[in-house]
Design an enzyme around this catalytic site. Structure first.
Site, mmCIF file in Angstrom:
data_model
loop_
_atom_site.group_PDB
_atom_site.id
_atom_site.type_symbol
_atom_site.label_atom_id
_atom_site.label_comp_id
_atom_site.label_asym_id
_atom_site.label_seq_id
_atom_site.Cartn_x
_atom_site.Cartn_y
_atom_site.Cartn_z
ATOM 1 N N GLY A 120 0.825 -1.193 0.000
ATOM 2 C CA GLY A 120 0.000 0.000 0.000
ATOM 3 C C GLY A 120 0.867 1.254 0.000
ATOM 4 N N CYS A 121 0.278 2.353 -0.445
ATOM 5 C CA CYS A 121 1.076 3.573 -0.598
ATOM 6 C C CYS A 121 1.522 4.116 0.755
ATOM 7 C CB CYS A 121 0.304 4.614 -1.390
ATOM 8 S SG CYS A 121 -1.366 4.951 -0.800
ATOM 9 N N TYR A 122 0.607 4.213 1.704
ATOM 10 C CA TYR A 122 1.006 4.690 3.032
ATOM 11 C C TYR A 122 2.036 3.754 3.667
ATOM 12 C CZ TYR A 122 -2.870 8.143 3.330
ATOM 13 O OH TYR A 122 -3.736 9.197 3.152
#
EC number: 1.2.1.38
Lengths: 355, 355, 355, 355
Positions: free
Chosen positions: B158-160
């Site tokens: 995921g990006c976070y």
């Protein structure tokens, strides 16, 4: 435009004259903007250090009703004769001016000079000798409203400390969290002022978020510590990181601290609801709704929400304010209203300019 | 435009065909964008659930060289025959498709289905039954690069979690901080995807910052806990608050944790410098310079900086990534490079699009 | 929030109740925002088609003082009993409602239904049968103020036509230019309304400018032709291209036309200065200063500037308005003030919210 | 960062060294960005007037692979020895440097010094004596590609003239419109360069659109006249108004002119389709789709669309370019490719960075 000054306000009752110095900057400009909508305060003069002699309209194009006012110098002598003087100057310039103004002139300082109680803290963070403490212009703190009612010298809080203090003081005062808080705040670029620095030009800030003043070096930190320690009745540790986001106005402060045993969502909401029940400018949002800076843009309001993260064992509080309105210029007029015996909300916008 | 497909790339050596499903969304579109600059991977087909039959140019106007490609359906049968399949679908849709593709097809999932090791965590956070774990596409983690070299199923982080893991893993691994971290991250709106929801329209997000998923409820939280606990060799507590800022792309993650005794700036910088010394995509900035999302926009890079706040007793780490590039689409191709035996940086932008 | 309605306004003199329908949209929301600062008009009810029964605060988070009002349905019966009804509905819905309201209720329509005089133009541009013409709410046009003073049905102009009419009418009326004009206008996204369409989500509009409605197909074109032809006393040809720019509010209209013989800068400035000498809301800027939309943001003002391009033989006029304030909601209240016998500027902001 | 220079490019065939002066500005920075992705050109030195001796990474944080390069002075002697020299300097500084470089060094000037053919036009618009004309770097003009193939001195067009010339030349060349055009163009702020001026700081430009250089006074006007007159085979009159919009990059030019008898949509589309049929960088969009600057952001492409407004009797053409890529730095490398005998598209992005 032939010197006309239009007004949408029908004045009723007593009127006071106001002189604003630093009127060509963002904080001073905001004070002028709000004065245009105030029924009892009249902008009678605009002053600034470097732009004296120019039309205000050149420097603050949005202040159309005041465009033909000419900027006057900002020495103490130039500021004599007003009922109210608002100082919106870089730190270090207020004390000397205020000392030369009559004791019964209401002087409101939007700068940092008189916010800190502790001379040692002043010297550490700003350098030089402390100019002395003035009544602190955050009426929402316990007992503060009464103090401001009789004050003739008032220190307007910093924009970040306003948001963080209102966000965390209730939880600390109620013992819901430990006195060790972490704050990450996003600010629009007007918080950095109007001076043209390379990293602040539009091409650099649009489409970009950046951190600055990281590691506890931002000068608003001791002010937060002062306010929160007062609320907690004990020394509070503050880790503060400001970030710059691509918008002109607004602060969103995300604050958290370890829960003390027994704190749950219900207790947290109850503490905040009770603290702010009668506050006209502070809004605890209904459950499920989170603050946005747009909802307070241009308004003297604060939007708050709280959440308990049981897994991480922290209370998270988010606050939105407009750094120029409730964060500076609106707070200045809120304090003026109190000090002049006017209803506290007189002339202050309660609705954000959205979308 | 009569079916021309222009290219700036002279292919050298072996070429693999790539099919992208979910190509009409932001993650899929980013994969297509990057494929246009990759010398060994060729975009051979675009697929999507709801837009089958339409020209890609209608839906992704920036993909001008691919504008005349027609979107095909996204069933497993439609995806057969490619050397590489990239899945950019909502969670819950990847496993069924992957199961029907040949075992030697390289399948890279940009969704969440296969990121979590722990089936219980999956069920708690996403609901339903876990589809099973795939090799995790963050080559910068210890030992991960080797695992990816032989993988034929890869889960893109995921990006976070990408930003937070790279920001905090070195400090946790080196024991510089306690295993209890606070993260506040600012994200551009593309992180919320391309579906038109009222709170995501431009009028609502421009000029505004807001918080969402507050109180530990964001689904990327367990992925951070998984990665950071692995780095620390012990359970790590994560308080995570995401915020939405007015820009399309980029994440700025501000991460902090209590210092362990003896940690100072020098030790912190040394740990990060050592960890990332040979990483082509991770940049520890020189002292005094802080990350901006603009500097990594459209690039597969991460910009990092660390600070020790001795007063508050915390290490603060700030990381900037582009959520669509290193945060998703670039990571997908970085992993593809590894799995295909290509140099890891092949075809991936190292320079941000700034200003 | 327990049903409190805060106000910064001390009402003086007569008060009228206002019902707003379409209160959950941008135009209706702006009317509500401005009512919060109006001393003689009281927001007494909010109505909408699809959101009846919900708290207003969920849908318009910035209207904090009105957050606890419950949205009522928007049928004609629901709107009975107000002194003033403001309609902020999609075109085609106003006439039927207005017909059922008492003749002496002041009805102000922010929609398009009653703006055009010519039934044939209506049918061509909007389809169906024309609902009839109402007094046109642009008091700055000759003779219009008098007409509005006695009106009980008022059609608020479109946002683009407001800017373009005020920009070009003086030059056409004075014969300074030929009756053949070219307009390119930049608009913030709120002009497109609050419905969530894919091309309006933040990720698409931030960092991007686009054209739409090109080639003379925008529905505001016939309204411009109507107004400008009336000013010129002859048919005026209008080439109008709207563009969408990455901001929420504001229109900047760049208008030009061929100079007639003898027109120079002095003549042009004189014509505009004379036309707007006594207008409280229209500001011809001093020479050398050009309009910005920021200077009129949230204000009921228009900023204008003119230039003569002798080489190209054209007069260029640039006008800035806030599409939601002077372009819609502010104009509605300006007209209400006139129709109720109040000073025209009552309760209307004259200062933009900048920076 | 220990002096590493990472690259994603596997060089194939011949390599040329490139020195960039003005590398700390926006145009020079864009040339550096694009060089990072070019397989045959290697950034061998960065130069600037005022920042010599500093790390490039301080001044251009996005150029991470080049961060450790040290800025060298920008005298002619400092620029000797490169195969290719790119000048990205303020106007008036290029000629003296170029005169001292070997005749067989490929010198590409991103400034204005050598764009105009007519010495009188130069003197009128820029002042002083004309430094002489160089081959004009717009390969899409008839015959231009051949001329550039053998050139060793090339003048890169201005950003506005690039968009306007490509938008209008086909219509003028085909006689579809009269030689009297009106252009209103929206530009991102990077077009104004990197110097910190008060009206360019983020707080002023975000949320605001403004006009500047109104009335035919912008220096790009004579360059448009030159190009369009050449296309038309007759003198063309140009009314040009630039506006500043709140984004960093991109130009949207809205251009129009009176139709000549017989021009309809079909004829207009046919002329544009034919002119640009074989151009790799210029895209006539399908009917119904309008250009956005986002679709060309960071790419060397142009998106075009045309419409016939029969009522107003005008052809409207809208063009989108990235002012820094196809508008400057990309055009420079496109020309370098031609002059060095490389395929014209080598190393140039064809896909915009969207969303």
């Amino acid at each position: 435009m032939h010197g006309r000054v239009w007004s949408c306000i029908v004045s009723t009752g007593q009127t006071w004259t106001v002189g604003v110095t630093g009127a060509t900057g963002y904080a001073g400009g905001e004070v002028c903007r709000l004065l245009a909508g105030h029924p009892n305060l009249r902008l009678a003069g605009v002053h600034a250090n470097s732009s004296a002699g120019r039309r205000l309209g050149e420097l603050q194009p949005h202040l159309l009703p005041f465009a033909d006012m000419v900027v006057a110098p900002s020495g103490a002598a130039d500021l004599a004769g007003y009922d109210v003087v608002v100082l919106a100057l870089p730190h270090g310039e207020s004390a000397a001016i205020a000392a030369q103004l009559p004791a019964d002139t209401l002087v409101i300082d939007c700068g940092a000079d008189h916010r800190l109680n502790d001379p040692a803290a002043w010297t550490r963070w700003y350098g030089g000798e402390h100019a002395g403490w003035w009544p602190y212009g955050l009426p929402e703190l316990p007992g503060q409203r009464e103090q401001l009612a009789t004050a003739r010298r008032i220190a307007v809080p910093g924009c970040y400390p306003t948001s963080v203090t209102l966000a965390l003081a209730p939880a600390l005062a109620a013992g819901l969290v430990e006195p060790d808080v972490v704050v990450v705040a996003a600010s629009g670029t007007s918080g950095a002022g109007k001076s043209a620095k390379p990293h602040l030009i539009g091409s650099e800030v649009m489409g970009s978020v950046s951190a600055y003043g990281v590691g506890g070096v931002h000068r608003h930190t001791p002010e937060m510590i002062q306010n929160l320690s007062q609320a907690a009745g004990a020394a509070v540790s503050v880790s503060f990181t400001p970030t710059l986001v691509p918008m002109s106005r607004g602060i969103l402060a995300t604050c958290s601290a370890k829960l003390t045993p027994g704190t749950d969502t219900q207790a947290a909401r109850a503490a905040y609801a009770k603290t702010y029940a009668d506050e006209p400018f502070v809004h605890l949002l209904p459950e499920g709704q989170w603050p946005t800076t747009a909802q307070v843009l241009g308004a003297n309001t604060v939007a708050l929400q709280v959440a308990v993260d049981a897994d991480a064992g922290r209370l998270v509080v988010v606050a939105a304010v407009d750094n120029l309105t409730k964060g500076t210029g609106g707070a200045a007029l809120q304090c003026a209203n109190l000090a002049l015996g006017l209803p506290e909300t007189t002339g202050l916008p309660l609705v954000g300019v959205a979308p």
